[in-house]
Design an enzyme around this catalytic site. Structure first.
Site, PDB file in Angstrom:
ATOM      1  N   HIS A  81      51.802 -19.062  49.295  1.00  0.00           N
ATOM      2  CA  HIS A  81      52.310 -19.211  50.662  1.00  0.00           C
ATOM      3  C   HIS A  81      51.188 -18.970  51.677  1.00  0.00           C
ATOM      4  O   HIS A  81      51.000 -19.761  52.611  1.00  0.00           O
ATOM      5  CB  HIS A  81      53.469 -18.217  50.886  1.00  0.00           C
ATOM      6  CG  HIS A  81      54.015 -18.211  52.272  1.00  0.00           C
ATOM      7  ND1 HIS A  81      55.186 -18.839  52.601  1.00  0.00           N
ATOM      8  CD2 HIS A  81      53.547 -17.655  53.421  1.00  0.00           C
ATOM      9  CE1 HIS A  81      55.417 -18.661  53.895  1.00  0.00           C
ATOM     10  NE2 HIS A  81      54.442 -17.947  54.412  1.00  0.00           N
ATOM     11  N   GLU A  82      50.434 -17.887  51.485  1.00  0.00           N
ATOM     12  CA  GLU A  82      49.344 -17.564  52.410  1.00  0.00           C
ATOM     13  C   GLU A  82      48.213 -18.590  52.316  1.00  0.00           C
ATOM     14  O   GLU A  82      47.575 -18.908  53.318  1.00  0.00           O
ATOM     15  CB  GLU A  82      48.817 -16.146  52.161  1.00  0.00           C
ATOM     16  CG  GLU A  82      49.842 -15.044  52.355  1.00  0.00           C
ATOM     17  CD  GLU A  82      50.617 -15.110  53.659  1.00  0.00           C
ATOM     18  OE1 GLU A  82      50.040 -15.515  54.697  1.00  0.00           O
ATOM     19  OE2 GLU A  82      51.814 -14.770  53.654  1.00  0.00           O
ATOM     20  N   HIS A  87      48.949 -21.497  54.626  1.00  0.00           N
ATOM     21  CA  HIS A  87      48.499 -21.198  55.996  1.00  0.00           C
ATOM     22  C   HIS A  87      46.987 -21.406  56.096  1.00  0.00           C
ATOM     23  O   HIS A  87      46.499 -22.062  57.020  1.00  0.00           O
ATOM     24  CB  HIS A  87      48.792 -19.734  56.369  1.00  0.00           C
ATOM     25  CG  HIS A  87      50.220 -19.405  56.610  1.00  0.00           C
ATOM     26  ND1 HIS A  87      50.966 -19.967  57.625  1.00  0.00           N
ATOM     27  CD2 HIS A  87      51.053 -18.530  55.980  1.00  0.00           C
ATOM     28  CE1 HIS A  87      52.186 -19.457  57.610  1.00  0.00           C
ATOM     29  NE2 HIS A  87      52.267 -18.586  56.616  1.00  0.00           N
TER      30      HIS A  87
END
Length: 151
Positions: A70-71, A74
């Site tokens: 998920h990170e 980003h």
């Protein structure tokens, strides 16, 4: 999943970056013990990924890997100058493509979310609240009786 040091953490993040995004992770990744309600965060101005070490200790490896993916969504979108925020379509699309979770599961060690327990004197109804309630101003919603703070 056992304890993991910063070097092993970087290697894991870089390995996942190459596997799911086809690009190396060249910036910094650290553990942040102050993170309370989230598994991790990406700081665009510093290009740092911070991860919550409690997720390594308390959750399965697959959950922690999901947080890293998920990170990384980003991170890679930010570097490419595309929409990297939660509401952006580019971000949502990349989450789907990489099989990354939108949110992380709450930690088992976190309590059920309330701090105060109020009980009605008359009917014994229970009210769970995160914030304090002025017992002289409010009464039971079911019978109109006085409420008392229990915890």
């Amino acid at each position: 999943m056992g304890p993991i040091n910063e070097k092993a953490l970087y290697e894991l993040v870089n390995e996942l970056s190459l596997e799911y995004f086809g690009k190396p992770f060249v910036d910094e990744v650290t553990f942040n013990n102050r993170l309370r309600t989230t598994g991790g965060r990406y700081i665009p101005t510093k290009r740092i990924i911070e991860l919550n070490p409690k997720y390594v200790q308390e959750m399965e490896k697959s959950e922690f890997i999901g947080i890293i993916k998920h990170e990384l969504c980003h991170y890679h979108l930010h570097i490419e100058g595309r929409g990297y925020k939660h509401g952006d379509n580019d971000f949502k699309q990349l989450l789907r493509e990489t099989g990354s979770p939108r949110f992380c599961k709450p930690l088992p060690s976190q309590k059920d979310g309330y701090k105060y327990l109020y009980i009605c004197k008359k009917c014994q109804s229970k009210y769970k609240r995160k914030r304090r309630v002025n017992v002289t101003k409010y009464r039971c919603g079911k019978c109109g009786g006085k409420i008392l703070l229990r915890s």
